[in-house]
Design a protein around this motif. Structure first.
Motif, short mmCIF file in Angstrom:
data_model
loop_
_atom_site.label_atom_id
_atom_site.label_comp_id
_atom_site.label_asym_id
_atom_site.label_seq_id
_atom_site.Cartn_x
_atom_site.Cartn_y
_atom_site.Cartn_z
N MET A 41 72.84 -134.13 5.26
CA MET A 41 74.19 -134.53 5.65
C MET A 41 74.52 -135.92 5.09
N ARG A 42 73.54 -136.81 5.10
CA ARG A 42 73.75 -138.14 4.53
C ARG A 42 74.00 -138.07 3.03
N ILE A 57 81.72 -134.03 12.51
CA ILE A 57 81.24 -134.03 11.12
C ILE A 57 81.57 -135.31 10.37
N PHE A 61 73.87 -126.98 13.05
CA PHE A 61 74.44 -128.32 12.90
C PHE A 61 73.43 -129.38 13.30
N LEU A 103 78.04 -140.19 10.08
CA LEU A 103 78.12 -140.18 11.53
C LEU A 103 77.06 -141.09 12.11
N HIS A 108 72.14 -132.29 10.87
CA HIS A 108 72.36 -133.69 11.23
C HIS A 108 71.06 -134.47 11.26
N ASN A 109 69.98 -133.81 11.64
CA ASN A 109 68.67 -134.48 11.72
C ASN A 109 67.93 -134.51 10.39
#
Length: 254
Positions: free
Chosen positions: A241-242, A110, A232, A253, A236-237
């Motif tokens: 998350m950004r 993460i 997850f 990440l 993430h894709n």
């Protein structure tokens, strides 16, 4: 010790998911206990609720997966023990090491991790350029933290505390010579200890091991693990998350 139990929240989520048919019966019957430590900006208590970068990521994943859960903050050694011995426990932000590899189901990374040794600015007698230079010094670390393992592997003795705030207090009064913290976490440690970070000076970086992960206890069902990993991957894709990383100033990440 701080115990944060958001039982009402996950019960509402559970009831809504069951009504909508979004959660299979096996998953709905077993809510996850999610544990972490006071570790700003990754996890901390704000207005009575666990917040922080890692917390927001974990919440987003659990909501995508449609799972009922409760989040609790403990001293790290207690959180680690719960995740190592009880079923249906999720733990974050945990460092993945060879020693821990078979103790947990590893869900996903993460955040990256950069850890440094800190000393008092006034201690100009402490000059560290290599690991061998650490031998004469007393180094504070959290009990159960991966740094404790590192120091032992290097032949060094760690002065252990339940929380990094206690380590900083020891540093201030001269009970230890150095303490370990990340660039992002040291400010929060200073705030909680009511100590000016201007008194501290960053020294050598500790050897890298891995980034921060989310892991599950070995007693967690395979269907739950699969659902979490899928959630997850979806997060993430996405841009979500950004955006969370930008909000807390955490490097994304790669």
């Amino acid at each position: 010790m701080v115990f944060i139990n958001i039982l009402d929240k996950w019960l509402r989520k559970l009831a809504a998911a069951i009504v909508c048919g979004a959660v299979p019966g096996a998953l709905a019957a077993t809510p996850l206990t999610v544990v972490t430590e006071e570790f700003a900006p990754y996890s901390y208590v704000e207005r009575g609720e666990v917040s922080g970068y890692s917390t927001e990521v974990v919440r987003a994943v659990l909501e995508r997966a449609g799972m009922a859960y409760s989040i609790q903050i403990y001293p790290w050694a207690r959180a680690l023990q719960m995740a190592a011995t009880r079923p249906n426990v999720l733990i974050y932000s945990i460092v993945r090491t060879p020693q821990r590899e078979n103790q947990f189901h590893w869900i996903a990374p993460i955040a990256p991790r950069n850890v440094y040794l800190y000393k008092l600015v006034a201690r100009q007698d402490i000059q560290i350029h290599a690991l061998a230079d650490l031998k004469p010094y007393r180094i504070a670390a959290n009990r159960g933290d991966v740094v404790e393992e590192q120091l032992h592997q290097l032949g060094l003795t760690a002065d252990l505390s339940a929380k990094d705030v206690f380590s900083l207090q020891k540093l201030i009064v001269g009970r230890v010579d150095l303490m370990v913290a990340t660039e992002l976490s040291i400010e929060g440690v200073c705030q909680r200890a009511k100590v000016s970070c201007a008194l501290l000076e960053r020294s050598m970086q500790m050897p890298e091991i891995s980034g921060y992960y989310v892991a599950a206890s070995l007693g967690t069902p395979a269907a739950t693990l699969q659902r979490l990993r899928q959630a997850f991957a979806q997060l993430h894709n996405s841009d979500a998350m950004r955006h969370i990383a930008d909000k807390y100033g955490v490097p994304p990440l790669k």
